[in-house]
Design a protein around this motif. Structure first.
Motif, PDB file in Angstrom:
ATOM      1  N   ARG A  34      99.264 -27.002  49.536  1.00  0.00           N
ATOM      2  CA  ARG A  34      98.830 -26.060  48.497  1.00  0.00           C
ATOM      3  C   ARG A  34      99.519 -26.366  47.173  1.00  0.00           C
ATOM      4  O   ARG A  34      98.900 -26.316  46.116  1.00  0.00           O
ATOM      5  N   THR A  35     100.811 -26.673  47.236  1.00  0.00           N
ATOM      6  CA  THR A  35     101.553 -26.987  46.011  1.00  0.00           C
ATOM      7  C   THR A  35     101.063 -28.287  45.393  1.00  0.00           C
ATOM      8  O   THR A  35     100.809 -28.372  44.190  1.00  0.00           O
ATOM      9  N   ILE A  36     100.914 -29.322  46.234  1.00  0.00           N
ATOM     10  CA  ILE A  36     100.515 -30.641  45.737  1.00  0.00           C
ATOM     11  C   ILE A  36      99.091 -30.610  45.197  1.00  0.00           C
ATOM     12  O   ILE A  36      98.784 -31.198  44.152  1.00  0.00           O
ATOM     13  N   ASP A  37      98.196 -29.900  45.885  1.00  0.00           N
ATOM     14  CA  ASP A  37      96.791 -29.874  45.479  1.00  0.00           C
ATOM     15  C   ASP A  37      96.568 -29.091  44.187  1.00  0.00           C
ATOM     16  O   ASP A  37      95.466 -29.129  43.631  1.00  0.00           O
ATOM     17  N   GLY A  63      92.416 -32.184  46.656  1.00  0.00           N
ATOM     18  CA  GLY A  63      92.462 -33.263  47.639  1.00  0.00           C
ATOM     19  C   GLY A  63      93.600 -34.247  47.440  1.00  0.00           C
ATOM     20  O   GLY A  63      93.684 -35.260  48.135  1.00  0.00           O
ATOM     21  N   LEU A  64      94.512 -33.940  46.498  1.00  0.00           N
ATOM     22  CA  LEU A  64      95.594 -34.878  46.197  1.00  0.00           C
ATOM     23  C   LEU A  64      96.506 -35.107  47.398  1.00  0.00           C
ATOM     24  O   LEU A  64      96.967 -36.224  47.621  1.00  0.00           O
ATOM     25  N   SER A  65      96.770 -34.060  48.184  1.00  0.00           N
ATOM     26  CA  SER A  65      97.703 -34.212  49.305  1.00  0.00           C
ATOM     27  C   SER A  65      97.196 -35.249  50.306  1.00  0.00           C
ATOM     28  O   SER A  65      97.983 -36.055  50.823  1.00  0.00           O
ATOM     29  N   ASN A  66      95.899 -35.257  50.572  1.00  0.00           N
ATOM     30  CA  ASN A  66      95.344 -36.252  51.499  1.00  0.00           C
ATOM     31  C   ASN A  66      95.342 -37.647  50.885  1.00  0.00           C
ATOM     32  O   ASN A  66      95.630 -38.638  51.561  1.00  0.00           O
TER      33      ASN A  66
END
Length: 264
Positions: free
Chosen positions: A237-240, A245-248
């Motif tokens: 949640r933080t990264i996205d 979709g940034l975390s993936n």
């Protein structure tokens, strides 16, 4: 509702196993008829799936009971299952490669070094620690993410444990936090490129060195952190927030960099 024989067929377990789970209060059927027949609901089958995942990961029935009775949350647990199964997969893949190298030694006569012969066996199993399934009560921010890297990676490290680096000053943590946010934003702007693109991998190198400043990072630790970021909603949640979709995407890019480091 499903009869016990139907559940056994669907799940690939024995009727005796289901009776045993009922007798030890691990998984009781939702209903018992006047004829004493057991009837299971879809929710019961969801619990059974979780139990089978934990068994596959090597947990004893006693520990599975403790996990389920101790604030168990299925969504959080599924992220843990994925991480631990990926560790198990990695170890098995390394053992298969080791067996193939040994087979080649027999056929070619080219001897292996003792380091090569035993390298795969040095990769430890993740211990069956029930605390891995206890969901933290607080949400983790980007800064909190970095401050808790030591705890998370010590759980996930599949090779020999590394010594923690000295505690960082608050100003240093702020600098690390700013650089992490810069990298996340930069990578979010590169998501149109493949994860192994040079521009992306340049940022991954910067990220690896950033984490290594806080905690002695290894390629396998970097890979496992990537899995954590993508599979654990506390982190994703933080990264996205920097890009949908940034975390993936970050996970894929971190895996590429970890593989490159491991084979350098």
């Amino acid at each position: 509702m499903y009869k016990v024989q139907e559940v056994a067929r669907i799940a690939g377990v024995s009727v005796r196993t289901l009776h045993h789970y009922d007798s030890i209060d691990l998984m009781k059927p939702s209903n018992k008829g006047s004829n004493r027949y057991r009837y299971y609901s879809d929710e019961d089958l969801k619990l059974l799936q979780q139990i089978l995942f934990l068994k596959e990961l090597g947990f004893s029935l006693k520990k599975i009971q403790e996990i389920i009775k101790n604030g168990y949350e299925a969504e959080y647990a599924m992220a843990r299952h994925i991480e631990l199964l990926e560790q198990k997969k990695f170890r098995i893949e390394q053992l298969i490669d080791n067996a193939r190298m040994t087979q080649n030694e027999f056929s070619s006569g080219e001897p292996l070094s003792n380091e090569q012969r035993f390298a795969a066996f040095s990769i430890r199993h993740t211990p069956d620690r029930i605390d891995l399934y206890q969901k933290p009560e607080i949400e983790v921010s980007v800064k909190g993410d970095l401050e808790n890297i030591k705890d998370e990676t010590s759980m996930l490290e599949a090779s020999s444990p590394q010594a923690a680096k000295p505690e960082k000053e608050a100003e240093d943590l702020e600098e690390i936090d700013r650089e992490a946010n810069r990298i996340y934003s930069a990578v979010a702007g590169l998501m149109n490129l493949p994860a192994d693109a040079p521009e992306v991998q340049e940022e991954m190198a910067a990220y690896y060195h950033l984490l290594d400043r806080f905690y002695e990072c290894t390629p396998n630790m970097f890979r496992n952190l990537a899995n954590l970021y993508a599979n654990d909603s506390r982190f994703s949640r933080t990264i996205d927030q920097h890009g949908d979709g940034l975390s993936n995407y970050l996970k894929d890019a971190m895996h590429v960099h970890a593989n490159a480091l491991q084979h350098a």
